[in-house]
Write a protein that holds these residues in place. Sequence first.
Motif, short mmCIF file in Angstrom:
data_model
loop_
_atom_site.label_atom_id
_atom_site.label_comp_id
_atom_site.label_asym_id
_atom_site.label_seq_id
_atom_site.Cartn_x
_atom_site.Cartn_y
_atom_site.Cartn_z
N LEU A 158 0.42 -1.05 0.27
CA LEU A 158 -1.07 0.07 0.12
C LEU A 158 0.87 1.43 -0.28
N LEU A 159 1.85 1.25 0.79
CA LEU A 159 2.87 2.89 0.52
C LEU A 159 3.30 2.41 -1.22
N ALA A 160 3.69 1.04 -1.53
CA ALA A 160 3.95 1.87 -2.88
C ALA A 160 3.10 2.30 -4.03
N GLN A 161 1.88 2.06 -3.84
CA GLN A 161 0.78 2.48 -4.45
C GLN A 161 0.29 4.63 -3.83
N LEU A 162 0.73 3.84 -2.58
CA LEU A 162 0.36 6.12 -2.55
C LEU A 162 1.59 6.55 -2.88
N ARG A 163 3.04 6.47 -2.74
CA ARG A 163 4.22 6.75 -3.08
C ARG A 163 4.30 6.80 -4.77
N ALA A 164 2.82 6.47 -5.29
CA ALA A 164 3.06 6.07 -6.92
C ALA A 164 2.68 7.13 -6.86
N LEU A 165 0.97 7.70 -5.92
CA LEU A 165 0.62 8.63 -6.79
C LEU A 165 1.01 9.79 -6.46
N GLY A 166 1.94 10.01 -5.85
CA GLY A 166 2.34 11.32 -4.93
C GLY A 166 1.57 11.82 -3.76
N GLU A 167 1.01 10.75 -2.96
CA GLU A 167 0.58 10.65 -1.56
C GLU A 167 1.90 10.53 -0.52
N LEU A 168 2.28 10.25 -0.56
CA LEU A 168 3.42 9.82 0.49
C LEU A 168 5.21 10.77 0.24
#
Length: 270
Positions: A88-98
């Motif tokens: 889930l952290l990887a998906q958030l980073r891909a969306l620029g949310e991390l």
Amino acid sequence: MIEDLVPDRLWAQIAPLLPPPKPRRYRHPGRRPVDDRAALAGIVFVLKTGIAWNQLPSTLVGCSGVTCWRRLRDWTEAGVWPALHERLLAQLRALGELNLDVCAIDGSHVRALKRGDHVGPSPVDRARPGCKHHLICDAGGLPLAVSSTGGNRNDVTQLLPLVDAIPPIRGLVGRPRRRPGQLLADRGYDYDIYRRQLRARGITPRIARRGVAHGSGLGRQRWVVERGFAWLHAFKRLRTRCERRADLHLGLLQLGCALICYRHLATILQ
């Protein structure tokens, strides 16, 4: 009810990470095992409400609390929750949310009613048995890593282990990111030896100094870790430790971190 506790999108994230079921005997196979999604719904229900495992109504999710506890034990030992959190952290980073440029770290005491492993006398609760949650989060309060120790452990003892526990976060082209740019902490982490070790890891420490008047300005950015704890302790099973086994309590903490990340992700994708 199961779909409310474990939505289709969340189940699609978890299902590939679960260990395969044990093969059934050819002769006398016995009852069929409970559906994994139903067992996960029971675990999430206990995590959110804080009820005891033996009080979970079987009519709610279709299985008993003992079965849910056994699945929690098996999935914790299989490392399902850290893998889910990393995904889930990887998906958030891909969306620029991390935002890993500025992270914060802190600890929080909780009472331990049944004692057990990694429990000690709490210095802030009249020496009653307790444990301490240690959390490192990004600039928005999203949890990156969590750990649990006895209530009498100093926060600084978990500084480096928690930093090293941040998983390799993918999601963007290039090498995975697993080190924050800056790390904010309060006076409990004010030791020069740890500052040097953070710098050796490529992290800029921003730690308040003891004996200096308040007004460093770190509180304007470090408050996000308090929000992270508020999100984490919104799960009533985590406000007070009820598990005697430290690994199961840590597993629930990791599941709570994953659910916080999923909730943020689901809000973005709506």
